[in-house]
Design a protein around this motif. Structure first.
Motif, PDB file in Angstrom:
ATOM      1  N   CYS A  76       0.850  -1.191   0.000  1.00  0.00           N
ATOM      2  CA  CYS A  76       0.000   0.000   0.000  1.00  0.00           C
ATOM      3  C   CYS A  76       0.888   1.243   0.000  1.00  0.00           C
ATOM      4  CB  CYS A  76      -0.909  -0.023   1.227  1.00  0.00           C
ATOM      5  SG  CYS A  76      -1.838   1.504   1.471  1.00  0.00           S
ATOM      6  N   CYS A 132       0.116   3.248   3.761  1.00  0.00           N
ATOM      7  CA  CYS A 132       0.658   2.713   5.027  1.00  0.00           C
ATOM      8  C   CYS A 132       1.964   1.948   4.815  1.00  0.00           C
ATOM      9  CB  CYS A 132      -0.375   1.829   5.719  1.00  0.00           C
ATOM     10  SG  CYS A 132      -0.879   0.385   4.759  1.00  0.00           S
ATOM     11  N   CYS A 145      -6.644   1.828   4.678  1.00  0.00           N
ATOM     12  CA  CYS A 145      -6.280   3.245   4.557  1.00  0.00           C
ATOM     13  C   CYS A 145      -7.419   4.072   3.966  1.00  0.00           C
ATOM     14  CB  CYS A 145      -5.004   3.413   3.732  1.00  0.00           C
ATOM     15  SG  CYS A 145      -3.538   2.874   4.635  1.00  0.00           S
TER      16      CYS A 145
HETATM   17 ZN   LIG Z   1      -2.686   1.045   3.532  1.00  0.00          ZN
END
Ligand SMILES: [Zn+2]
Ligand SMILES: [Zn+2]
Length: 171
Positions: free
Chosen positions: A26, A29, A54
């Motif tokens: 991701c 994050c 997220c």
């Molecule tokens: Zn994330």
């Protein structure tokens, strides 16, 4: 494997295809994740890999100052916090044109998925108003509304009374 979080306005993002199973990192994050967002994200910067967590905690929209749905392309709702949850913390959906989000009973509906005539035939009574407003007749739709076709249907459902609504656009 973690279960993906629940989104009130988009309860089945795996079914709609707006979240897909894929192992990647991701961008928000920086964790390795098993699910990735597959819909639109409107931000200055190009962000391609966002995980559902997220989206849910608002981190993606905060960090990139972005939204998942255009605020001006939404039906009116009773509370500003509903708008905040929809545009900042809910997976969007990808339409042919600008996506539009429907509401009912003072709150946003949940996005149920991409539909053609065969998917809506059984719930057509709920959709009468939206269909007559669209300018199409039921006969038109029966002929030309095909999921994945030039005229696309986007199905919504009211979380409060259960009524279905539909939005159309063309390629
Ligand atoms: Zn994330
Ligand atoms: Zn309703």
């Amino acid at each position: 494997m973690r279960k993906i979080p629940f989104f009130k306005y988009h309860p089945e993002p795996l079914k709609t295809g707006m979240i897909k199973k894929e192992t990647t990192t991701c961008e928000v994050c920086e964790k390795e994740i098993d699910y990735i967002y597959n819909g639109p994200f409107y931000a200055e910067e190009e962000v391609s890999d966002i995980c559902p967590w997220c989206i849910k905690d608002g981190k993606a929209s905060k960090e990139f100052d972005g939204t998942f749905q255009d605020e001006d392309s939404c039906d009116p709702v009773d509370k500003e916090e509903y708008v905040d949850e929809l545009i900042h913390r809910t997976p969007g959906y990808g339409g042919w044109q600008q996506e539009y989000w429907l509401s009912h009973c003072g709150d946003f509906c949940s996005f149920e998925g991409f539909v053609g005539w065969s998917e809506i035939e059984g719930i057509i009574n709920d959709l009468e108003d939206d269909i007559s407003e669209s300018g199409f007749t039921k006969d038109d739709l029966q002929r030309i509304l095909v999921n994945g076709g030039s005229l696309q249907g986007y199905l919504f459902k009211c979380n409060i009374c259960g009524k279905y609504r539909i939005h159309f656009d063309c390629d």
